[in-house]
Design an enzyme around this catalytic site. Structure first.
Site, mmCIF file in Angstrom:
data_model
loop_
_atom_site.group_PDB
_atom_site.id
_atom_site.type_symbol
_atom_site.label_atom_id
_atom_site.label_comp_id
_atom_site.label_asym_id
_atom_site.label_seq_id
_atom_site.Cartn_x
_atom_site.Cartn_y
_atom_site.Cartn_z
ATOM 1 N N GLU A 43 37.985 31.170 40.516
ATOM 2 C CA GLU A 43 38.630 30.289 39.548
ATOM 3 C C GLU A 43 38.802 28.866 40.096
ATOM 4 O O GLU A 43 38.551 27.899 39.407
ATOM 5 C CB GLU A 43 39.998 30.908 39.199
ATOM 6 C CG GLU A 43 40.909 30.010 38.405
ATOM 7 C CD GLU A 43 40.781 30.268 36.921
ATOM 8 O OE1 GLU A 43 39.977 31.123 36.551
ATOM 9 O OE2 GLU A 43 41.489 29.603 36.169
ATOM 10 N N ASP A 44 39.247 28.759 41.334
ATOM 11 C CA ASP A 44 39.682 27.447 41.843
ATOM 12 C C ASP A 44 38.774 26.784 42.866
ATOM 13 O O ASP A 44 39.026 25.655 43.264
ATOM 14 C CB ASP A 44 41.076 27.585 42.499
ATOM 15 C CG ASP A 44 42.139 28.020 41.502
ATOM 16 O OD1 ASP A 44 41.914 27.803 40.300
ATOM 17 O OD2 ASP A 44 43.157 28.577 41.925
#
Ligand code: MN
Length: 598
Positions: free
Chosen positions: A92-93
């Site tokens: 996700e990051d």
């Protein structure tokens, strides 16, 4: 503004310290090669989050380590989950891709991470989208429950470390947590996590009340502890004297549950009598555990008078989430009701850690309450008709409600939520049985469909091939399954009737010399204040709009034609807008139509 001083060396030591604590927490499940896997995941997470910090200023890696620790220690999950928890924010990051994960850790880990990444945006944007996303999240649950368990660990850690977030974010996270994550934790049997999530949400949403109850609890703490000691002592003595190895202690109720009780009964704090429960944990063998629990019950109730209405036996029939325990409420030495919970060590671990512990102890993986529940979630999700928001409400309701146990005529046990009716039972048996149900016999007595079942009832369903689902059935069924099946049957029936109505309308308009085209059909719907053209056809078929009504319409059209042009357009626009708006509340409109039929 306070400046953040960062000492990288100190941080490095702290990171390693936390990592080692994680390894200690997962020790009991580690097998050969597991440690290396966890190390690899830790290294990848450390490297890819290296430039990131949390709102508190701390290194980001503290978060995945903490989530992995919760997964291992508080939920009892194994290596695969620990690896996934360490990596849960990586895709996700950071620049790491799912393919990278799959290459390094294999398909299973990649699939769980994919699930975690997909549901990370569950609560963004508007509410109906949220509901749709939540539905997606539950779909992953049907795939692999570990996704949800890790998500719960993630949420718990975020809630524990929320003080540095802006106020609006705190409120948003808190309300999601109490609305969805806490009930989900409850349903998966994670009582400790559920209580903590509720308390943390309350701490941010109801700051003053939370603090008030907390202070009140502290004030009388010493007094309460003395009471508990006095209560426990004689029980322990007799238990040990009769050869039972028992651990007894007082278990405080959560602030959130005390507050709930105050609200539900509209009483002040002072009148909440059960601020704690007494727990009796027996060290027993699998063959003796049931007998031992009842023996302990008998000893407790010899010493203190029990309230006969408050005996709950979840050992003979465990709750669907696996919970087993014997509960009773007895009159304490100072004329005060005290709840006593009796269970074995094994049962206690299931009660605290839920699902994962449940798996660990179960010999066969067939036919547990939880399996049935996951199957039910799957069925619910498969229903293409169910509108996402409605689904969410139904689902929530099914998460929260207590269960009752009902028997079929042949003695099979069916679990239903509290307040379920004979009709719910019929749909639970089979969709066709529900759809053709005309009545039921409960304990050999004839009852209507809407009869509310009681724990232990034996139910026989009476069907007729002439029966079909009715609108008013929706007023008394409570299970999501029954609701969904009735709604889709009604929709189908309405569609069929409207089909006939369309033909009838065509003939009638022809005889009135009105052209059958979509413009006129929409005008007609608007004139009769109907939400859709389908409603128009339906009303024609049912004879609710007859030839005379159509003639009236024809007359009014002539009047309208005399009006200035722009006003007509304005009215038509309004009508069109109305139609669009009304479509969203399709079910509501059907309800209104049905009233007219009555
Ligand atoms: Mn996270």
């Amino acid at each position: 503004m306070k400046e953040l001083v960062i000492d990288l060396e100190v941080e490095k030591t702290e990171i390693l310290k936390r990592y080692r604590a994680l390894l200690r927490a997962s020790k009991s499940t580690l097998q050969k090669g597991d440690k290396r896997m966890i190390r690899k995941a830790f290294d990848m997470a450390l490297e890819s989050h290296k430039d990131m910090r949390r709102k508190s200023g701390e290194p980001y890696i503290y978060h995945p380590i903490a989530v992995a620790q919760i997964a291992a220690e508080e939920i009892g999950l194994g290596t695969t989950s620990i690896v996934c928890a360490l990596l849960h924010d990586v895709v996700e990051d950071t620049d790491v891709t799912l393919d990278d994960i799959e290459q390094e850790f294999g398909k299973k880990v990649a699939k769980i991470i994919d699930g975690l990444t997909k549901i990370s945006g569950v609560f963004d944007t508007n509410s109906s989208l949220q509901a749709e996303n939540f539905r997606k999240m539950l779909l992953t649950l049907a795939d692999d429950v570990r996704v949800i368990l890790i998500k719960l660990a993630d949420r718990l850690h975020n809630m524990r470390t929320m003080e540095f977030m802006p106020r609006d974010k705190q409120l948003k996270l808190s309300s999601e947590t109490v609305y969805l994550y806490a009930p989900l934790a409850h349903r998966l049997g994670l009582y400790a996590i559920k209580s903590e999530l509720e308390d943390l949400s309350m701490k941010y949403m109801e700051r003053e009340t939370y603090q008030f109850i907390k202070n009140k609890l502290n004030e009388k703490k010493a007094e309460r502890e003395k009471f508990i000691r006095d209560f426990i002592e004689p029980v322990k003595k007799v238990l040990n004297g009769q050869g039972l190895d028992a651990d007894l202690f007082g278990r405080p109720k959560s602030i959130h549950s005390i507050w709930n009780k105050m609200k539900k009964k509209s009483i002040p704090f002072e009148e909440v009598y059960d601020l704690f429960a007494i727990r009796v944990i027996l060290d027993s063998t699998p063959e003796n555990e049931k007998a031992d629990c009842w023996k302990a019950y008998s000893i407790v109730t010899d010493l203190y008078r029990p309230n006969p209405d408050r005996l709950r036996d979840w050992i003979s029939s465990p709750k669907a989430n696996g919970y087993e325990s014997l509960h009773t409420t007895v009159m304490g030495p100072r004329g005060q009701w005290v709840e006593v919970q009796i269970r074995t060590k094994r049962m206690n671990e299931i009660a605290e850690k839920g699902f994962a512990a449940h798996w660990k102890y179960k010999e066969s993986s067939t036919d547990s309450g939880l399996d049935q529940w996951v199957q039910k979630v799957r069925d619910m999700l498969k229903n293409p008709d169910s509108n996402a928001l409605e689904f969410l409400d139904d689902f929530k309701m099914n998460l929260f409600s207590d269960e009752i146990f009902i028997f079929t005529p042949k003695g099979a046990l069916i679990q239903l939520p509290l307040n379920a009716t004979a009709l719910d039972f019929a749909f639970e048996i089979h969709t066709d049985v529900g759809a053709s149900c005309i009545g039921a016999k409960v304990n050999h007595k004839l009852v209507p469909l809407s009869y509310k079942l009681q724990n232990g009832d034996q139910v026989e369903i009476i069907t007729s091939s002439k029966q079909a689902p009715k609108e008013d059935w929706l007023n008394f069924v409570v299970t999501a399954k029954a609701k969904a099946k009735i709604k889709s049957a009604l929709k189908e029936e309405k569609r069929r009737v409207a089909e006939d109505g369309k033909e009838i309308l065509e003939r009638k308009l022809k005889s009135l010399k009105i052209t059958y085209n979509s413009e006129n059909i929409h005008k007609l719907s608007y004139y009769f204040k109907l939400a859709s053209t389908q409603d128009l056809f339906f009303n024609i078929a049912k004879g609710l709009i007859d030839m005379k009504d159509l003639k009236d319409y024809q007359q009014s059209e002539k009047v309208v034609e005399n009006k200035p042009q722009d006003r007509i357009e304005n009215e038509q626009l309004q009508g069109l807008l109305r139609n669009i708006k009304a479509k969203d509340s399709d079910m509501l409109m059907i309800g209104e139509d049905m009233k007219k039929i009555d």
